[in-house]
Design a protein around this motif. Structure first.
Motif, PDB file in Angstrom:
ATOM      1  N   TYR A 347      57.156 -32.114  14.202  1.00  0.00           N
ATOM      2  CA  TYR A 347      57.685 -30.922  13.539  1.00  0.00           C
ATOM      3  C   TYR A 347      57.053 -30.813  12.164  1.00  0.00           C
ATOM      4  O   TYR A 347      57.162 -31.733  11.361  1.00  0.00           O
ATOM      5  CB  TYR A 347      59.206 -31.005  13.405  1.00  0.00           C
ATOM      6  CG  TYR A 347      59.924 -30.610  14.663  1.00  0.00           C
ATOM      7  CD1 TYR A 347      60.381 -31.567  15.565  1.00  0.00           C
ATOM      8  CD2 TYR A 347      60.114 -29.273  14.976  1.00  0.00           C
ATOM      9  CE1 TYR A 347      61.011 -31.210  16.734  1.00  0.00           C
ATOM     10  CE2 TYR A 347      60.740 -28.906  16.158  1.00  0.00           C
ATOM     11  CZ  TYR A 347      61.179 -29.877  17.030  1.00  0.00           C
ATOM     12  OH  TYR A 347      61.807 -29.521  18.191  1.00  0.00           O
ATOM     13  N   GLU A 353      56.523 -26.898  16.070  1.00  0.00           N
ATOM     14  CA  GLU A 353      56.357 -28.205  16.700  1.00  0.00           C
ATOM     15  C   GLU A 353      55.045 -28.189  17.475  1.00  0.00           C
ATOM     16  O   GLU A 353      54.777 -27.244  18.224  1.00  0.00           O
ATOM     17  CB  GLU A 353      57.524 -28.423  17.663  1.00  0.00           C
ATOM     18  CG  GLU A 353      57.485 -29.728  18.407  1.00  0.00           C
ATOM     19  CD  GLU A 353      58.543 -29.778  19.506  1.00  0.00           C
ATOM     20  OE1 GLU A 353      59.105 -28.727  19.854  1.00  0.00           O
ATOM     21  OE2 GLU A 353      58.784 -30.890  20.008  1.00  0.00           O
TER      22      GLU A 353
ATOM     23  N   HIS B 429      65.405 -27.550  14.930  1.00  0.00           N
ATOM     24  CA  HIS B 429      65.171 -28.371  16.111  1.00  0.00           C
ATOM     25  C   HIS B 429      65.858 -27.821  17.344  1.00  0.00           C
ATOM     26  O   HIS B 429      65.345 -27.849  18.425  1.00  0.00           O
ATOM     27  CB  HIS B 429      65.689 -29.802  15.885  1.00  0.00           C
ATOM     28  CG  HIS B 429      64.882 -30.522  14.856  1.00  0.00           C
ATOM     29  ND1 HIS B 429      64.749 -31.871  14.819  1.00  0.00           N
ATOM     30  CD2 HIS B 429      64.167 -30.068  13.811  1.00  0.00           C
ATOM     31  CE1 HIS B 429      63.988 -32.231  13.801  1.00  0.00           C
ATOM     32  NE2 HIS B 429      63.623 -31.149  13.174  1.00  0.00           N
TER      33      HIS B 429
END
Lengths: 381, 435
Positions: A347, A353, B429
């Motif tokens: 990341y 990513e 994320h």
């Protein structure tokens, strides 16, 4: 259900052989490679060699008559007459040779007291293009052109009256950005990789040369080089605004009068040291700059065996220890060594990513960078 | 149990190619992929065929389904087999038949055709649906207000067409004004020019992503055709679908939402849907060839409504009191927000229906909902929030753009902060993270 063996086989492939580790492979420069050089007559003429002949650099392989250009004039405006009077004013006929100072056309008024003349400013062939508009042309007198081979090599193909293909051994420098037509000249180093090329260093001794070096070629340098008769420039980078001001269409086919080749990209970008070392080694040698192929071709003075050209694979899998070029800010154009290819995606601070590698750019600097932002450098020696 | 159907879908873009496998069974679908490869791996390599096969093997790993046998895609109508697919669709505007053997057997669908088919499908599903495809080579707009063809293609792109932004008629200062940091124009120009040279590269620093966001804002401003996101009938909301690498790969939905508000200046109520997997072209390919299959696909799974934007129109000054909005989310208390000019208000949500009661100054309007100078004191509307919630854009229309200065950067920071963009990295994320 399919067995897992099938998928295990894919997983077990060396991790470095997975697709996300595939990167473009560039040369940067090659030493002593085989290349076919095409030598062309500027206009139709006579080719003096045949297939299989061996050439020396100074050998004349073709001749032609070349008109260096022409100038166009408007006789009606110059003589201040109407179209119906033009034929009566002509002294020289269309198609005739004229010399500087010859009177080509004359209009006499007031019983010959006042006259206007069109006097030829140059030697050449006079042509009347359009009697209705008075457009006329003087084509410069043709001069004899002798085409030298320029390289040691073997003639592998002849296109009659036009060109000769010679297979030879060369050193090759690849760039990423080129503009203009193919030209040739004598290579002259003008700046070290980190320096910006200064126009102060340019003088008339650079006429007919291809200048090389530095991290940036500016508009001022290019304009002065053009005025001095420099044939081409190869440097690390060029600012896009300078490029635009010269090549307004941004079309690399557009020719500004000299050939440009940037090895790294847009902006100030240091030329790699080993590329510069190769150029230094060939200082004062005959070179061909081909911006369309993004190459600088340095024919070798001696050639040994006549190996066939091999097709280079343009992709490879990134591995530890490979030399790479970085393609994005802040390291654009910098080279480094791969310390580690990351097994898992990373990341980055942008939130993206991606597959990544740790690259050492210098003893003090290591950086993690997406694999997509790298090119592998494979020097051919 | 109904047997499953499998389809191999390959979309060859100018810069990136995407491989998908879709499984459809009992009115449910599952999408595997994309496996993404830079297209230059096909155009520049002598081993295009091998790379193509490797990509499908990656897809096999993801889906745990065998697609290849002896290097050939197994196409079989028999659903009971555990290998192969019912059909393969290759989508491209280029002809790769000389490079990849499989193309010779299967053929290709043209990208332009499948896009049109997909857009028509969504236009029937949603009232007043518009679409933007932001690719590296072109920016395409689809909208009912664009005439008979309903589409306009512009040469702007964030990859190999990036140079188009540097043409004489456009000013780099207009891009600079969207940057939250100082930058020399010459360096910005070189960045954009290098993107056209190295179009496969990824913006991996905050600086890069900010620059590309600024570029996208200007491309939208300049490229937006007249009639795009045009008038709607009263009470109707607009729907805007986003696809193409520049949107689908954006790491932050908040950033994407702000780019759209700044670049397009939508008016009224607009629902933003995002194609997170860049599936749009392949979806169009299925529509073109297998309409019955498409009916079993719930497109909401792949084209996610992430944000609803309510924009207040009219000339608005900084910090000007505009009125209030009362938000009823179904809880006991109604939330009141006092609206100030020049601000963006973000309210988190998760796709629920809420009621907003706008009590605005008379001069202001919300297109399609409240007209300017209307004497109505209270305007109640029901909206469906996106998966991330909704925003109220109180900066006015037309938008007064920031200047490339310290004050301008403070303004940008304020707008970014409103959508939590500066802190997004820690939260990026998870798939359903906040902005």
């Amino acid at each position: 259900m399919p067995t897992t063996a099938h998928f295990e086989k894919t997983k077990k492939e060396q991790p470095e052989q997975r697709l996300h580790y595939l990167v473009p492979s560039i040369i940067g420069f090659s030493h002593n490679v085989t290349k076919t050089i095409i030598r062309k007559l500027p206009q139709k003429g006579k080719i003096l060699v045949g297939e299989g002949d061996i050439t020396e650099p100074s050998a004349i392989i073709g001749v032609s008559q070349v008109s260096p250009g022409f100038r166009v004039f408007n006789l009606l405006e110059i003589l201040d007459i109407s179209a119906d009077k033009l034929s009566a004013c002509l002294i020289k006929s269309s198609g005739s040779k004229v010399f500087k100072g010859d009177v080509i056309a004359e209009e006499k008024k007031y019983f010959g007291i006042v006259s206007r003349q069109f006097i030829s400013p140059i030697d050449g062939i006079f042509e009347l293009l359009n009697p209705n508009t008075g457009q006329a042309m003087i084509r410069f007198m043709p001069v004899s052109f002798r085409l030298a081979a320029g390289v040691h090599g073997e003639v592998i193909k002849v296109v009659q009256e036009k060109e000769v293909h010679i297979r030879t051994k060369v050193d090759l420098v690849e760039g990423v950005l080129g503009s203009g037509i193919e030209r040739e000249g004598i290579l002259r180093i003008i700046a070290t990789p980190r320096e910006v090329i200064s126009f102060i260093n340019l003088d008339k001794s650079f006429m007919g040369t291809v200048i090389a070096g530095g991290s940036l070629m500016s508009k001022e340098v290019i304009q002065k080089a053009l005025a001095l008769g420099v044939r081409g420039i190869i440097s690390g980078g060029i600012n896009i605004r300078d490029y635009k001001s010269l090549v307004s269409s941004l079309n690399p086919l557009e020719d500004v009068g000299l050939s440009l080749l940037a090895t790294e990209g847009y902006g100030l970008s240091e030329m790699p040291q080993d590329v510069f070392t190769l150029l230094e080694k060939n200082d004062n040698c005959f070179v061909i700059i081909n911006p369309q192929a993004k190459e600088l071709i340095i024919p070798l003075l001696e050639t040994k065996d006549r190996a066939k050209e091999s097709e280079r694979e343009k992709l490879c899998y990134l591995k530890k220890g490979m030399q790479v070029r970085l393609l994005s800010f802040p390291y654009l154009g910098r080279e480094g060594i791969v310390i580690e290819v990351k097994k898992e995606p990373v990341y980055f601070s942008s939130g993206i990513e991606a597959a990544a590698a740790l690259v050492e750019i210098s003893k003090e600097t290591q950086t993690v960078i997406p694999i997509r932002n790298l090119e592998v450098i494979s020097r051919l020696t | 149990m109904e047997t499953a159907h499998y389809y191999l879908l390959v979309d060859f873009g100018k810069t990136l190619s995407h491989f998908f496998l879709i499984e459809i069974q009992s009115q449910e679908s599952k999408l595997f992929g994309p496996v993404e490869i830079p297209s230059l791996f096909f155009t520049e390599s002598t081993q295009s065929n091998l790379i193509f096969i490797k990509a499908i093997r990656e897809l096999e790993l993801l889906s745990q389904r065998k697609i290849l046998s002896n290097g050939i895609v197994v196409i079989s109508a028999d659903c009971s087999k555990t290998t192969g697919v019912q059909q393969a669709f290759f989508i491209s505007n280029e002809d790769y038949r000389d490079k990849i053997d499989l193309f010779k057997a299967v053929g290709t669908l043209r990208t332009d055709d499948v896009q049109k088919a997909a857009y028509q499908h969504f236009n029937q599903l949603h009232n007043s649906c518009s679409l933007i495809d932001a690719g590296s080579g072109a920016l395409r707009f689809y909208s009912p207000g664009l005439g008979n063809k309903q589409t306009v293609s512009t040469p702007f792109g964030t990859g190999n067409s990036a140079l188009y932004l540097l043409r004489e008629e456009y000013s780099p200062e207009d891009i600079l004004r969207w940057l939250p940091f100082e930058m020399e124009i010459i360096n910005l120009e070189n960045y954009i020019a290098n993107k056209s040279l190295f179009s496969q590269t990824i913006p991996y620093t905050e600086r890069d992503i900010a620059i590309e966001g600024a570029m996208m804002r200007e491309m939208l401003r300049i490229g937006k055709p007249e009639g795009f996101l045009g008038e709607t009938n009263e009470g109707e909301n607009k729907t805007l679908i986003l696809t193409g690498g520049s949107f689908s790969k954006s790491p932050s939905l908040g950033r994407t939402g702000l780019i759209l508000l700044d670049g397009l200046e939508p008016e009224g109520i607009c629902e933003f849907l995002i194609d997170k997997k860049q599936f749009f072209n392949c979806f169009g390919g299925l529509l073109t060839s297998q309409i019955s299959v498409v009916q079993q696909i719930d497109s909401q799974n792949y084209f996610v409504h992430f944000l609803t934007a309510i924009s207040i129109s009219g000339k608005i000054s900084e910090n000007e009191p505009l009125g209030s909005v009362f938000i009823n989310s179904g809880f006991e208390e109604v939330q009141e927000i006092r609206l100030k000019g020049g601000e963006i208000f973000y309210i988190p949500g998760n796709g629920q229906t809420i009621e907003c009661d706008f009590r605005l100054n008379q001069k202001l309007s919300i297109k399609g909902i409240k007209e300017a100078d209307s004497k109505v004191e209270s305007t109640k509307i029901k909206i469906t929030t996106g998966s991330q919630g909704f925003v109220i854009d109180a900066r006015g229309r037309p938008l007064i753009q920031p200047r490339p200065s310290m004050e301008g950067r403070k303004l940008l920071k304020k707008w970014n902060d409103a959508l939590n963009i500066t802190t997004f990295i820690e939260d990026s994320h998870a798939d359903n993270s906040s902005f």
